[in-house]
Design a protein around this motif. Structure first.
Motif, short mmCIF file in Angstrom:
data_model
loop_
_atom_site.label_atom_id
_atom_site.label_comp_id
_atom_site.label_asym_id
_atom_site.label_seq_id
_atom_site.Cartn_x
_atom_site.Cartn_y
_atom_site.Cartn_z
N VAL A 50 1.28 -1.35 0.45
CA VAL A 50 -0.11 -0.19 -0.16
C VAL A 50 0.67 1.22 -0.01
O VAL A 50 1.31 1.43 0.94
N ASP A 51 0.82 2.36 -1.05
CA ASP A 51 1.00 3.23 -1.03
C ASP A 51 -0.18 4.37 -1.53
O ASP A 51 0.13 4.54 -2.94
N GLU A 111 -5.19 9.43 -3.92
CA GLU A 111 -6.34 10.22 -3.32
C GLU A 111 -6.15 11.66 -3.17
O GLU A 111 -7.46 11.44 -3.67
N ALA A 112 -5.67 12.21 -3.11
CA ALA A 112 -5.58 13.82 -2.45
C ALA A 112 -5.84 13.92 -4.21
O ALA A 112 -6.74 14.86 -4.54
N VAL A 116 -3.53 8.55 -11.57
CA VAL A 116 -2.86 6.70 -11.22
C VAL A 116 -0.95 7.18 -11.20
O VAL A 116 0.28 8.15 -12.04
N VAL A 117 -0.79 6.98 -10.11
CA VAL A 117 1.24 6.86 -10.00
C VAL A 117 1.61 5.51 -10.45
O VAL A 117 1.20 4.66 -9.74
N GLU A 118 2.43 5.24 -11.56
CA GLU A 118 3.00 3.94 -11.22
C GLU A 118 4.71 4.32 -10.76
O GLU A 118 4.99 5.16 -11.13
#
Length: 184
Positions: A50-51, A111-112, A116-118
């Motif tokens: 999770v992150d 979330e903020a 989408v971060v890869e």
């Protein structure tokens, strides 16, 4: 013509028999007498990365018994909820040892911003935890476990024993943030 076919077949059988008779190499079907084959133990582990929930991420589990990232003991993939399972195997696992679990690919929703971060080549989040073969193994890989990993590696580099460094680092980061960084 029948005699020619029979003669050819007989010649082929004779040549094959002669060739095989000349081959005197034995192929062992078991270990030498008095010795047992080495059995490499295999175990199932599980966890969460999770992150944000890291989706479709490869998780690599490394041997960490010497205090540095060793051989890959097994791999797994995270699902859409960041959950993964992996089968690990290697010498000494049946005795228990420290392992480093790292997620090295995948993506998550920041979330903020909704972005989408890869994870790119070279990115990873890790956790170090003692693998005890007599109990179920589960680990959470998150930014806080990664902080603890970095702290443990620093302490090991300054001469601290692996078990002390890992336990102290996981406890210190957990205490600072108020939760168990490997199980929350």
């Amino acid at each position: 013509m029948k005699h020619t076919s029979i003669a050819k077949a007989a010649a082929l059988v004779a040549l094959t028999t002669a060739a095989l008779t000349g081959c005197n190499e034995e192929i062992p079907l078991s270990s030498p007498e008095g010795k047992m084959a080495d059995v490499i133990p295999s175990f199932g582990i599980e966890g969460r990365a999770v992150d944000g929930l890291i989706r479709n991420g490869e998780v690599r589990v490394y041997d960490f018994a010497t205090g540095s990232k060793g051989n890959v003991l097994g791999t797994g993939m995270t699902n859409d909820l960041g959950l993964f399972t992996a089968n690990i195997q290697g010498a000494g696992l049946d005795q228990g040892k420290y392992v480093m679990s790292c997620v090295v690919s995948g993506d998550y929703l920041e979330e903020a911003s909704g972005t989408v971060v890869e994870l790119e080549d070279g990115d990873e989040l890790c956790a170090i935890k003692y693998f005890d073969p007599s109990s179920n193994f589960s680990v959470v890989i998150n930014p806080w476990s990664h902080y603890a990993t970095a702290l443990a590696q620093h302490q090991i580099a300054t001469g601290e024993a692996v078990n002390n460094a890992v336990d102290n680092a996981n406890t210190a980061i957990g205490t600072a943030y108020g939760f168990d960084v490997l199980n929350t």
